[in-house]
Design an enzyme around this catalytic site. Structure first.
Site, PDB file in Angstrom:
ATOM      1  N   GLU A 452     -54.022  22.074  20.602  1.00 31.70           N
ATOM      2  CA  GLU A 452     -55.282  22.833  20.599  1.00 31.70           C
ATOM      3  C   GLU A 452     -56.012  22.748  21.939  1.00 31.70           C
ATOM      4  OE1 GLU A 452     -55.442  24.807  18.356  1.00 31.70           O
ATOM      5  OE2 GLU A 452     -54.079  23.854  16.939  1.00 31.70           O
ATOM      6  N   GLY A 453     -55.260  22.784  23.007  1.00 31.15           N
ATOM      7  CA  GLY A 453     -55.825  22.672  24.351  1.00 31.15           C
ATOM      8  C   GLY A 453     -55.793  21.232  24.793  1.00 31.15           C
TER       9      GLY A 453
END
Length: 610
Positions: A452-453
């Protein structure tokens, strides 16, 4: 020698501590005040507590027992599909039947109409019990919210409603083999068809939940580019791509041209399928454009931001599981004597009596309970973005939530992982073996700084975007909140030693931030952002220090009320706050020196020098 059997953990104490959760909800975050808002008026503390107790019961009965089994028996790639252990499906069904998939949806939609704060508190029970199995409904909730906010009425009827009913599950498909985190370089294409739909062609990897037998259908939210797309992230569009096409009457049609190419074998989260998906191998992968062309990344950021908060809370719960297990182990493991114990015939003491073990447990407590407070605070902020009375108030809350999201994702991912490391250390050689669960918690948590990043991306987002948005209004808002907490801490002489390090860090970080923003304004972008990882870490410590001081104020107030049943709990809170604010917060100043000087050591390193 008989084989050592792994001790199956059924102890409820690896789930969130009930007293700590009550402290957070009702003393720190004032969850009951939410019931004064129209949307939550039919709730009260009793309904809140009942929802948490139901979640805890299901987590203990259905999710926790197969946590180890799902780790030891990864999903299998059989005849082009993913196979899971049989225990996963009844766990997910119990989750659905209890209504937690739609905990925040309105009563009219069949939901529980709970505040996000309470929904998050409930969901952490499942994350603590079994992070892998809990990921399937988490992904579905995010995909459903995305369609609800940006999809057409037809898309909502065809795809959202079955997701709300738990018949369809969802995923998000971003990453590609040649793009990774650089979404501007994705190659998946979408060609318009005569019927208004699109035909997609491309490959996606590391798609969690991309295939499984848990639902009738899987709705992939896919990023792709149209033929006329401008270069970069401004050319990305969002598409609904179902595993099975859906007929006009809602029945399932033929299999879409989406193929499971294989499964990845992971270090942790082994119970969650991580898939490689091929779209359009046969030239007929049907997709449906969501919203406007070339706006896909803006839409997807909603799901990504929800997922980032979920990742942070998952990291906290894995850190908490290791902390609780190592605490129980330390209390029951006799070994050695204290340094002044000279008599070798005297009884051994439990290792929790050794100061260094106390240090490691206290560090875990500070990281885990600090991260938990922040995650719940973010959930409370989300409720404010939707239910505060005026648009201006809702906008202000959203700005603060946007600022804090990189911290909510990244700080627990780093520091609750460190907590897992300390849990292993406390168990010693036993902790390094697979006969005990703490090594699994570490392996599971190691994913959270990546997905997620990555945390590096979060640091660039924080310094390069979030602190400067709207002329720094969110940063000013956060500073005012920190000053308010420090002001209330001044009412308690016992908290001066805790308050002063936070005030010092807050003031120094503010000055360094202005220096860095000045360099950004002069075009020194690479130089100013080169050490953004240090900035994220320091900013995170300031935020967690603030949340710990807030907890300390509430704990001191609770202690002053004189209820002897709660005295140890409040003293434990104050000691953890003391540890974080007097041990951890002052350690940030050398990083601020490096940031302020624009130290070029890392940036100037050359490929050929390695």
């Amino acid at each position: 020698m008989p084989a050592i059997k792994f001790e199956v953990i059924t102890m409820s104490n690896i789930l969130p501590d009930a007293r700590n959760l009550a402290f957070e909800l009702y003393e720190v975050l004032d969850a009951e005040a939410l019931t004064q808002r129209e949307r939550f008026a039919e709730h009260n503390r009793e309904t809140f507590d009942a929802s948490i107790e139901t979640a805890r019961t299901i987590a203990e009965k259905f999710f926790l027992p197969h946590n180890r089994k799902s780790d030891e028996n990864e999903p299998k790639f059989v005849d082009g599909a993913a196979e899971l252990i049989p225990e996963v499906k009844p766990a997910v069904e119990a989750f659905l039947e209890a209504g937690f998939l739609n905990a925040t949806r309105s009563f009219e939609q069949g939901g529980m109409q709970l505040p996000t704060l309470l929904s998050q508190a409930c969901f952490t029970q499942f994350q603590a019990a079994n992070i892998a199995t809990s990921s399937y409904p988490m992904l579905t909730m995010g995909a459903a919210n995305l369609i609800e906010n940006f999809g057409s009425d037809e898309q909502k009827q065809r795809f959202l409603q079955p997701m709300i009913e738990g018949r369809f599950f969802g995923t998000m498909a971003l990453t590609e083999p040649d793009a990774g985190s650089s979404l501007s370089d994705i190659r998946t294409k979408a060609e318009p068809a005569d019927d208004g739909s699109y035909r997609l062609k491309g490959n996606k990897i590391y798609i969690s939940g991309g295939d499984h037998p848990l639902s009738e259908n899987i709705v992939h939210m896919v990023l792709a580019k149209l033929p006329d797309a401008p270069a970069g992230v401004k050319g990305i569009s969002l598409f609904i791509v179902p595993k099975f096409l859906v007929n006009d009457d809602g029945s399932l049609g033929q299999r879409n041209d989406v193929a499971l190419a294989g499964l990845f074998h992971k270090m942790g989260w082994r119970g969650t399928t991580s898939t490689a998906l091929n779209f359009g191998e046969k030239g007929n992968c049907v997709g449906y454009l969501v919203g406007k062309p070339h706006n896909g990344l803006n839409y997807m950021f909603q799901m990504m931001n929800e997922a980032r908060i979920g990742v942070g809370m998952g990291a906290v719960m894995l850190g908490n599981a290791g902390y609780q297990y190592s605490l129980d182990y330390a209390r029951n493991r006799p070994q050695g004597r204290l340094p002044d114990g000279k008599d070798p015939s005297s009884p051994q003491v439990s290792i929790i009596e050794h100061t260094d073990v106390k240090r490691m447990l206290l560090t875990q407590k500070a990281y885990v309970e600090g991260g938990y407070d922040l995650g719940l605070y973010a959930a409370r902020l989300f409720d404010d973005t939707e239910t505060l009375p005026t648009e201006e108030e809702r906008k202000t809350a959203l700005e603060l939530l946007d600022l804090l999201t990189p911290i909510v994702k990244a700080w627990p991912s780093d520091y609750c992982l460190k907590a897992n490391e300390l849990a292993i250390q406390i168990l010693g050689g036993a902790g390094y073996t697979r006969e005990y669960p703490v090594e699994q918690y570490y392996r599971e948590n190691r994913l959270n700084p990546i997905h997620e990043g990555t945390n590096g991306i979060q640091s660039l987002d924080l310094l390069g975007r979030k602190v400067v948005m709207n002329n720094g209004s969110a940063l000013k808002q956060l500073s005012a909140l920190i000053q308010d907490t420090c002001g209330r801490a001044r009412d308690h002489d016992s908290l001066n030693q805790l308050r002063e390090p936070l005030e010092k860090l807050h003031a120094r970080l503010g000055k360094v931030t202005m220096t860095l923003l000045g360099n950004l304004g002069q075009g020194k972008i690479n130089e100013a952002l080169a050490n953004s990882a240090l900035y994220l870490n320091t900013f995170g410590h300031m935020v967690i220090g603030w949340r710990w001081l807030e907890q300390a104020v509430k704990a001191q107030e609770g202690l002053d009320k004189g209820n002897p049943a709660d005295a140890d709990f409040y003293r434990g809170k104050l000691q953890a706050a003391r540890y974080f604010l007097t041990w951890e917060v002052p350690s940030c100043h050398p990083a601020l020196d490096l940031l302020e000087s624009l130290d070029p050591t890392c940036m100037d390193m050359q490929d050929s020098w390695f």
